[in-house]
Design an enzyme around this catalytic site. Structure first.
Site, short mmCIF file in Angstrom:
data_model
loop_
_atom_site.label_atom_id
_atom_site.label_comp_id
_atom_site.label_asym_id
_atom_site.label_seq_id
_atom_site.Cartn_x
_atom_site.Cartn_y
_atom_site.Cartn_z
N HIS A 109 1.45 -9.31 4.52
CA HIS A 109 0.21 -8.52 4.46
C HIS A 109 -0.32 -8.58 3.02
O HIS A 109 -0.29 -7.59 2.29
CB HIS A 109 0.48 -7.08 4.92
CG HIS A 109 -0.75 -6.27 5.20
ND1 HIS A 109 -0.96 -5.61 6.39
CD2 HIS A 109 -1.84 -5.98 4.44
CE1 HIS A 109 -2.11 -4.95 6.36
NE2 HIS A 109 -2.66 -5.16 5.17
N GLU B 11 -5.29 -2.49 13.98
CA GLU B 11 -5.82 -1.57 12.96
C GLU B 11 -7.17 -1.07 13.41
O GLU B 11 -8.01 -1.87 13.87
CB GLU B 11 -6.01 -2.26 11.60
CG GLU B 11 -4.79 -2.37 10.76
CD GLU B 11 -5.12 -2.91 9.36
OE1 GLU B 11 -6.19 -2.60 8.82
OE2 GLU B 11 -4.28 -3.65 8.84
N GLN C 218 0.80 -1.22 0.00
CA GLN C 218 0.00 0.00 0.00
C GLN C 218 0.84 1.28 0.00
O GLN C 218 0.36 2.32 -0.42
CB GLN C 218 -0.95 0.00 1.21
CG GLN C 218 -2.02 -1.06 1.09
CD GLN C 218 -2.95 -1.08 2.29
OE1 GLN C 218 -2.68 -1.73 3.28
NE2 GLN C 218 -4.04 -0.33 2.22
N ASN D 108 -1.36 -11.13 8.21
CA ASN D 108 -2.44 -10.17 8.44
C ASN D 108 -3.75 -10.64 7.83
O ASN D 108 -3.82 -10.91 6.63
CB ASN D 108 -2.07 -8.82 7.82
CG ASN D 108 -3.18 -7.79 8.00
OD1 ASN D 108 -3.43 -7.32 9.11
ND2 ASN D 108 -3.86 -7.45 6.91
N GLU D 109 -4.78 -10.74 8.66
CA GLU D 109 -6.16 -10.97 8.23
C GLU D 109 -6.32 -12.07 7.17
O GLU D 109 -6.70 -11.79 6.02
CB GLU D 109 -6.77 -9.69 7.66
CG GLU D 109 -7.04 -8.62 8.67
CD GLU D 109 -7.84 -7.46 8.08
OE1 GLU D 109 -8.41 -7.61 6.99
OE2 GLU D 109 -7.90 -6.41 8.72
C1 BGC Z 1 -6.35 -4.08 5.90
C2 BGC Z 1 -5.69 -2.81 5.44
C3 BGC Z 1 -6.70 -1.90 4.80
C4 BGC Z 1 -7.78 -1.59 5.80
C5 BGC Z 1 -8.84 -0.61 5.33
C6 BGC Z 1 -7.66 -3.83 6.65
O1 BGC Z 1 -8.47 -4.93 6.54
O2 BGC Z 1 -5.48 -4.85 6.70
O3 BGC Z 1 -4.64 -3.15 4.57
O4 BGC Z 1 -6.15 -0.74 4.27
O5 BGC Z 1 -8.42 -2.79 6.16
O6 BGC Z 1 -9.60 -1.13 4.31
#
Ligand code: BGC
Length: 499
Positions: A154, A406, A52, A198-199
């Site tokens: 990520h 986050e 990103q 990540n996620e």
């Molecule tokens: C992600 C980020 C993303 C954010 C907002 C999260 O699920 O890890 O990379 O920018 O959401 O959409």
């Protein structure tokens, strides 16, 4: 004259806040939990991810990642955007750290680009220029006294590995562990907080809405669970490797990052309450149950097995862990990391008998018209949801330590006078502090998403989350601190939530 008077007033306000903060800290020491002030040990940070922000997509030996391929081949699905330059942090990491210093940030979460370090995805050839980039960034952070939290993966899979099936390939577990091993050995003397992945839900399930346009034959309903299964095993193996090979010397802590929205029953009816719980378990429990309890939530195992049978599959679309894998995964975490943004009202949906995660989940969601809209239509503002999310995780997983890795507010304009973002952070932190004091949840950190405006995946550059504005029209991607960055600075210094 005006600026000087202003400066004096700012200093006076700052001193008063420091005094109040000192007073509350004394109260804290006296064993009270004050809902207005965060303890001095609480970590305040902000985050980004490699794809990103970095750009430099094909520079100095880096190869393409899945997202480089996607955005350069099918940018039509990403608002005609690529990450080729993004926020240009590959060249401007020093400016990024300067922004962090200007806002008094203590912790920075960033991710490594797998294909910058291992262009083939495999560990036989390391790209020294890529390694140097992360050493340089860590040097800069160290000099500024900012503690890193490093995410090893990520979403940006080396394209070479996608050609081998990506996360649906069982060998991906070993490929990831070999990559994580390199990351630990190269950077572990300076990185004490690690997020392996990540996620997984987002890259195993969320991404399908884009991928089905390109690959209509994609075996939906199978893809999601294979991908999730190998991501869990990859995380657990990397975690065990760290404990065995690096823990004694590096003394770091390792976990994976999961996402969870606040899911509330549409009404108080048992059916709606159960639907909300079902969504929590399919969303977060899918990954958290295996690493905490050693297997998938019962409801996932039963529902997916039954649906698979009725759809004509000979075995469940949800893979099974062997007994040795259960031992490997159970307990493979040092704390819980959660990304949380919004809330939903949940109810059961009609069942449709075609294989997919969404049909297994079988819920439908809505959001209140009273909640403020944000730059992303799906992420309406409901800060009270954060407290509920924290309580659910704490209740369901035996009161673990939780870091919010986050949480953020987006707009479409990157406006500098971003009062909605300030209100969002303030209200969210108020709820986090309530969660700590009134619900006894063990929250130890908050990372705002994101540090700077960046490439927002399939939304391209139309959605801005940053505390720092990036001018994507300027050649050098000029950075300017938004008002929220100054608000955050004050909060980090005083630890005090105002209003
Ligand atoms: C992600 C980020 C993303 C954010 C907002 C999260 O699920 O890890 O990379 O920018 O959401 O959409």
């Amino acid at each position: 004259m005006y600026r000087e008077t202003n400066f004096c007033i700012e200093r006076i306000i700052f001193c008063v806040l420091m005094l109040i903060s000192y007073y509350f800290n004394r109260l804290e020491a006296a064993d009270t939990c004050n809902t207005s002030i965060f303890p001095s040990t609480f970590k305040f940070g902000a985050g980004t991810s490699a794809f990103q922000i970095e750009g430099g997509w094909n520079e100095d030996g880096k190869s393409r990642s899945s997202w480089d391929w996607l955005s350069n081949t099918y940018s039509i699905y990403l608002n005609n955007a690529t990450g080729n330059v993004a926020s240009d942090s590959y060249h401007q990491y020093k400016q990024d750290v300067a922004s962090m210093v200007a806002m008094g940030l203590q912790n920075y979460k960033f991710s490594l680009s797998w294909s910058r370090i291992l262009p083939k995805g495999l560990n036989y050839s390391i790209n020294q220029a890529g390694v140097k980039y992360y050493h340089n960034l860590l040097d800069e952070l160290e000099a500024a006294g900012i503690e890193p939290l490093v995410t090893i993966y990520h979403w940006d899979t080396p394209y070479a590995l996608d050609l081998l099936g990506g996360w649906t390939n069982p060998k991906m577990v070993d490929y990831f562990v070999a990559y994580a091993d390199i990351a630990f050995s190269l950077f572990g003397d300076r990185v004490k907080l690690w997020a392996t992945i990540n996620e997984p839900k987002s890259f195993c399930e969320g991404i399908l809405s884009v991928l089905v346009n390109i690959f209509p034959e994609l075996p939906i309903g199978t893809y999601e669970y294979l991908c999730g299964h190998y991501a869990i095993l990859a995380h657990a193996k990397a975690y065990r490797l760290y404990k065995k090979k690096y823990q004694a010397t590096q003394q770091g802590r390792v976990s994976l990052i999961l996402n969870l929205s606040c899911n509330m029953g549409l009404t108080n009816s048992t059916a709606d309450q159960e639907a909300a719980e079902r969504k929590n378990l399919f969303e977060f429990g899918w990954f958290a149950h295996p690493i905490v309890y050693g297997d998938y939530p019962d409801i996932m195992q039963v529902v997916i097995a039954n649906n698979s049978a009725s759809q004509g599959f000979l075995i469940s679309r949800l893979p099974k862990f062997t007994s040795s894998e259960k031992l490997l995964i159970k307990g493979a975490y040092d704390f819980i990391m959660v990304n949380t943004y919004t809330s939903y009202m949940v109810t059961m949906a009609n069942y449709s008998n075609s294989p997919s995660y969404q049909n297994d989940l079988q819920t439908s969601t809505s959001q209140s018209s009273e909640w403020l809209s944000s730059g992303l239509s799906t992420l309406k503002v409901h800060p009270e949801g954060t407290r509920k999310v924290l309580k659910w995780i704490s209740d369901t997983y035996s009161s673990p330590e939780i870091i919010i890795t986050e949480n953020g507010f987006s707009d479409n304009t990157a406006i500098l006078n971003d009062t909605d973002r300030i209100r969002f952070i303030n209200a969210t932190l108020t709820n986090i502090r309530l969660s700590m004091c009134s619900d006894s949840v063990n929250v130890t950190g908050y990372f705002y998403w994101s540090l700077i405006d960046s490439m927002e995946w399939n939304n391209g550059y139309t959605v801005k989350f940053g505390l720092v504005q990036v001018d994507f029209d300027s050649e050098n991607r000029t950075r300017t601190l938004k008002d929220s960055a100054y608000y955050y600075k004050n909060l980090i210094q005083t630890r005090l939530i105002i209003g």
